[in-house]
Design a protein around this motif. Sequence first.
Motif, PDB file in Angstrom:
ATOM      1  N   ARG A 156     106.371  -8.572  52.567  1.00 43.86           N
ATOM      2  CA  ARG A 156     107.738  -8.925  52.972  1.00 43.86           C
ATOM      3  C   ARG A 156     108.650  -9.068  51.744  1.00 43.86           C
ATOM      4  O   ARG A 156     109.806  -8.665  51.790  1.00 43.86           O
ATOM      5  N   GLU A 186     109.792  -5.670  50.895  1.00 50.01           N
ATOM      6  CA  GLU A 186     110.788  -5.194  51.880  1.00 50.01           C
ATOM      7  C   GLU A 186     112.145  -5.841  51.620  1.00 50.01           C
ATOM      8  O   GLU A 186     113.181  -5.185  51.684  1.00 50.01           O
ATOM      9  N   LEU A 193     116.725 -14.160  54.932  1.00 47.37           N
ATOM     10  CA  LEU A 193     116.278 -13.114  55.865  1.00 47.37           C
ATOM     11  C   LEU A 193     114.763 -13.081  56.044  1.00 47.37           C
ATOM     12  O   LEU A 193     114.258 -12.368  56.923  1.00 47.37           O
ATOM     13  N   LYS A 242     112.985 -12.990  59.376  1.00 48.27           N
ATOM     14  CA  LYS A 242     113.653 -12.097  60.335  1.00 48.27           C
ATOM     15  C   LYS A 242     114.449 -12.869  61.388  1.00 48.27           C
ATOM     16  O   LYS A 242     114.229 -12.708  62.605  1.00 48.27           O
ATOM     17  N   GLN A 255     117.287 -14.146  63.950  1.00 44.90           N
ATOM     18  CA  GLN A 255     118.266 -13.461  64.810  1.00 44.90           C
ATOM     19  C   GLN A 255     119.679 -13.884  64.458  1.00 44.90           C
ATOM     20  O   GLN A 255     120.642 -13.251  64.870  1.00 44.90           O
ATOM     21  N   THR A 262     119.407  -4.937  60.727  1.00 41.39           N
ATOM     22  CA  THR A 262     118.644  -6.001  61.382  1.00 41.39           C
ATOM     23  C   THR A 262     119.121  -6.271  62.808  1.00 41.39           C
ATOM     24  O   THR A 262     118.363  -6.787  63.614  1.00 41.39           O
ATOM     25  N   ALA A 298     120.965  -8.551  63.567  1.00 45.74           N
ATOM     26  CA  ALA A 298     121.117 -10.011  63.703  1.00 45.74           C
ATOM     27  C   ALA A 298     122.591 -10.361  63.905  1.00 45.74           C
ATOM     28  O   ALA A 298     123.480  -9.564  63.618  1.00 45.74           O
TER      29      ALA A 298
END
Length: 243
Positions: free
Chosen positions: A118, A121, A154, A157, A159, A189, A191
């Motif tokens: 992660r 990423e 982030l 992840k 929302q 994303t 979001a």
Amino acid sequence: MVETVIKIAGVSKTYGENKLAVDNVSLSIAKGEFLTIIGPSGCGKTTLLRLINGLADFDSGNILVMNRHMHEWDKVQLRRSIGYVIQNAGLFPHLSVKQNMQFVMSISGIDEDIQEKRAHELADLVEIAVSQLDEFPGSLSGGQQQRVGVARALAMKPQIMLLDEPLGALDNVTRRKIQIGLQKIHNKTGATFVMVTHDLKEAFTLGTRVAIMNKGRIEQFDTPDNIREKPATDWVNQFILDY
Ligand code: ADP
Ligand code: MG
């Protein structure tokens, strides 16, 4: 039908005896939108964000986050479901860039292999070089620190992302670059972003809708085009003209 992610209904917040920081605010924030909030210093923008992520309590009204009433949320769980970015990034100076990004994953007991993946990423998403992951925040520029602050928010992840004047302290070129970066991340994303800014151009460029605040109240909540074409109050008209 538009799905509401954050519903604020008639919310007020007083500090001490009589400092009304948020005054009967109602806002429905739709899933996936990029809401910007702007208004003079002290008008209650930060307080409003803190009410949404449960860092401050309100006196009256209701806040629903992801269809759950504030009082039904476990506050720790709520805060881990929401990414929160503050001005000047607020990074932990004694932790590396990578450890900062992994902070919430780490305290949530996420597997180390997953944390490692992660972090890479996230570096890619916020455009931080992999070679910088082992550096300490002090050796990064203000813009890079802010990117790491966004990455940290982030990590799980979320929302919902709440951003409190994240670009306030940056020079114009860096600010523009990170604005574009935030737009990309928002698209990627899906979001819901709620971002406070004191820059009207930034509010109108990034916001799919803009909330203009004054003295704890919402003066207008609409699309940038509608606000420009039809300022709801004299105050909004003047606020835009003064810019
Ligand atoms: P903004 O982010 O728009 O600049 P804030 O939400 O930080 O505004 O503050 C709104 C008002 O509430 C201001 O008058 C501020 O002085 C006051 N305020 C904010 N936080 C506190 C606090 N912890 N205690 C007392 N007053 C506060
Ligand atoms: Mg503030």
